[in-house]
Motif scaffolding. Structure first.
Motif, PDB file in Angstrom:
ATOM      1  N   ARG A  64     -29.870 -29.815 -24.661  1.00  0.00           N
ATOM      2  CA  ARG A  64     -30.064 -30.066 -23.230  1.00  0.00           C
ATOM      3  C   ARG A  64     -30.179 -31.569 -22.987  1.00  0.00           C
ATOM      4  O   ARG A  64     -30.961 -32.244 -23.656  1.00  0.00           O
ATOM      5  CB  ARG A  64     -31.335 -29.386 -22.720  1.00  0.00           C
ATOM      6  N   LYS A  65     -29.430 -32.044 -22.025  1.00  0.00           N
ATOM      7  CA  LYS A  65     -29.525 -33.452 -21.649  1.00  0.00           C
ATOM      8  C   LYS A  65     -30.835 -33.674 -20.897  1.00  0.00           C
ATOM      9  O   LYS A  65     -31.391 -32.739 -20.303  1.00  0.00           O
ATOM     10  CB  LYS A  65     -28.318 -33.857 -20.811  1.00  0.00           C
ATOM     11  N   THR A  66     -31.330 -34.893 -20.927  1.00  0.00           N
ATOM     12  CA  THR A  66     -32.547 -35.227 -20.199  1.00  0.00           C
ATOM     13  C   THR A  66     -32.234 -35.412 -18.718  1.00  0.00           C
ATOM     14  O   THR A  66     -32.976 -34.958 -17.853  1.00  0.00           O
ATOM     15  CB  THR A  66     -33.185 -36.499 -20.786  1.00  0.00           C
ATOM     16  N   SER A  67     -31.114 -36.068 -18.445  1.00  0.00           N
ATOM     17  CA  SER A  67     -30.692 -36.262 -17.055  1.00  0.00           C
ATOM     18  C   SER A  67     -29.203 -36.571 -17.022  1.00  0.00           C
ATOM     19  O   SER A  67     -28.556 -36.758 -18.063  1.00  0.00           O
ATOM     20  CB  SER A  67     -31.495 -37.385 -16.382  1.00  0.00           C
ATOM     21  N   GLY A  68     -28.670 -36.632 -15.800  1.00  0.00           N
ATOM     22  CA  GLY A  68     -27.247 -36.889 -15.617  1.00  0.00           C
ATOM     23  C   GLY A  68     -26.511 -35.599 -15.316  1.00  0.00           C
ATOM     24  O   GLY A  68     -27.108 -34.524 -15.195  1.00  0.00           O
ATOM     25  N   SER A  69     -25.184 -35.712 -15.178  1.00  0.00           N
ATOM     26  CA  SER A  69     -24.376 -34.524 -14.898  1.00  0.00           C
ATOM     27  C   SER A  69     -23.150 -34.510 -15.796  1.00  0.00           C
ATOM     28  O   SER A  69     -22.626 -35.559 -16.176  1.00  0.00           O
ATOM     29  CB  SER A  69     -23.951 -34.493 -13.426  1.00  0.00           C
ATOM     30  N   VAL A  70     -22.717 -33.302 -16.131  1.00  0.00           N
ATOM     31  CA  VAL A  70     -21.549 -33.112 -16.989  1.00  0.00           C
ATOM     32  C   VAL A  70     -20.734 -31.953 -16.441  1.00  0.00           C
ATOM     33  O   VAL A  70     -21.287 -30.911 -16.082  1.00  0.00           O
ATOM     34  CB  VAL A  70     -21.949 -32.797 -18.456  1.00  0.00           C
ATOM     35  N   GLN A  71     -19.426 -32.170 -16.391  1.00  0.00           N
ATOM     36  CA  GLN A  71     -18.502 -31.096 -16.051  1.00  0.00           C
ATOM     37  C   GLN A  71     -17.462 -30.983 -17.158  1.00  0.00           C
ATOM     38  O   GLN A  71     -16.973 -31.998 -17.650  1.00  0.00           O
ATOM     39  CB  GLN A  71     -17.786 -31.370 -14.720  1.00  0.00           C
ATOM     40  N   ILE A  72     -17.173 -29.750 -17.532  1.00  0.00           N
ATOM     41  CA  ILE A  72     -16.107 -29.463 -18.476  1.00  0.00           C
ATOM     42  C   ILE A  72     -15.082 -28.624 -17.737  1.00  0.00           C
ATOM     43  O   ILE A  72     -15.416 -27.541 -17.242  1.00  0.00           O
ATOM     44  CB  ILE A  72     -16.637 -28.720 -19.725  1.00  0.00           C
ATOM     45  N   TRP A  73     -13.877 -29.151 -17.635  1.00  0.00           N
ATOM     46  CA  TRP A  73     -12.784 -28.472 -16.936  1.00  0.00           C
ATOM     47  C   TRP A  73     -13.204 -28.087 -15.513  1.00  0.00           C
ATOM     48  O   TRP A  73     -12.946 -26.991 -15.027  1.00  0.00           O
ATOM     49  CB  TRP A  73     -12.306 -27.271 -17.737  1.00  0.00           C
ATOM     50  N   GLY A  74     -13.964 -29.010 -14.871  1.00  0.00           N
ATOM     51  CA  GLY A  74     -14.400 -28.797 -13.493  1.00  0.00           C
ATOM     52  C   GLY A  74     -15.598 -27.884 -13.338  1.00  0.00           C
ATOM     53  O   GLY A  74     -15.975 -27.540 -12.226  1.00  0.00           O
ATOM     54  N   ARG A  75     -16.225 -27.498 -14.436  1.00  0.00           N
ATOM     55  CA  ARG A  75     -17.361 -26.566 -14.396  1.00  0.00           C
ATOM     56  C   ARG A  75     -18.627 -27.291 -14.814  1.00  0.00           C
ATOM     57  O   ARG A  75     -18.744 -27.741 -15.957  1.00  0.00           O
ATOM     58  CB  ARG A  75     -17.095 -25.391 -15.337  1.00  0.00           C
ATOM     59  N   ASP A  76     -19.569 -27.374 -13.922  1.00  0.00           N
ATOM     60  CA  ASP A  76     -20.831 -28.061 -14.192  1.00  0.00           C
ATOM     61  C   ASP A  76     -21.611 -27.286 -15.250  1.00  0.00           C
ATOM     62  O   ASP A  76     -21.811 -26.074 -15.110  1.00  0.00           O
ATOM     63  CB  ASP A  76     -21.640 -28.181 -12.900  1.00  0.00           C
TER      64      ASP A  76
END
Length: 178
Positions: A64-76
């Protein structure tokens, strides 16, 4: 539905491991911003301890990330974690294959874990593409290190993900295969 512009999109991704009784707090990622365009081949380079595997493990849903955002193939990864994980195949650094299964059985089990119906499985197609068709019924423990590495690539591809990540893909592979 249209295809996303980016295979991977990360904004200000931070990962901080909490202090323990014996170790201080460690900030493994300090605000990664990254956009990997759809259809590209991208290399993430850095010295040991730079956070490459931590970032890959965040993408794969293992950390689990501490903060920020990630999308893989447009999926959060926070809003649609299952969809994000289904869009990615990860070849880990370590070889993780049951030595008592054959390569074909390993791929069948992996496909089953992703819910791929038996009629849609591509086990022999993948083994052939990776030069392992003649070893389909051998036990994994009988394969060379390079063959096991190729089997790991096949396992990552069983559910036909649009994004494929290889963590240290040449580890334990002979010079010709590299």
């Amino acid at each position: 539905m249209s295809l996303p512009d980016y295979a991977i999109e990360a904004r200000n991704v931070v990962k901080t491991y909490a202090a323990t009784k014996t170790t201080p707090q460690i900030q493994a990622l300090k605000g990664i911003d990254l956009q990997v365009p759809r259809g590209s081949v991208f290399g993430l380079l850095g010295p040991n301890g730079a956070g490459k595997s931590t970032f890959i493990n965040i993408l794969a849903g293992l950390v689990r990330k501490t903060s920020g955002s990630v999308q893989i193939w447009g999926r959060d990864i926070d809003e649609r974690p299952r969809d994000a994980r289904a869009a990615i195949g990860v070849v880990p650094q370590e070889i993780a294959a049951d030595p008592f299964f054959t390569p074909r059985e390993s791929l069948e089990v992996q496909a089953g874990m992703y819910g791929v119906p038996p009629k849609e499985r591509r086990s022999m197609e993948l083994l052939t593409a990776l030069g392992l068709a003649d070893k389909a019924e051998a036990y994994v423990r009988q394969l060379s290190g390079g063959m096991k590495r190729r089997l790991m690539v096949a396992k990552a591809m069983t559910h036909n993900p649009p994004v494929l990540i290889l963590d240290e893909p040449t580890a334990g592979v002979d010079v010709e295969l590299r």
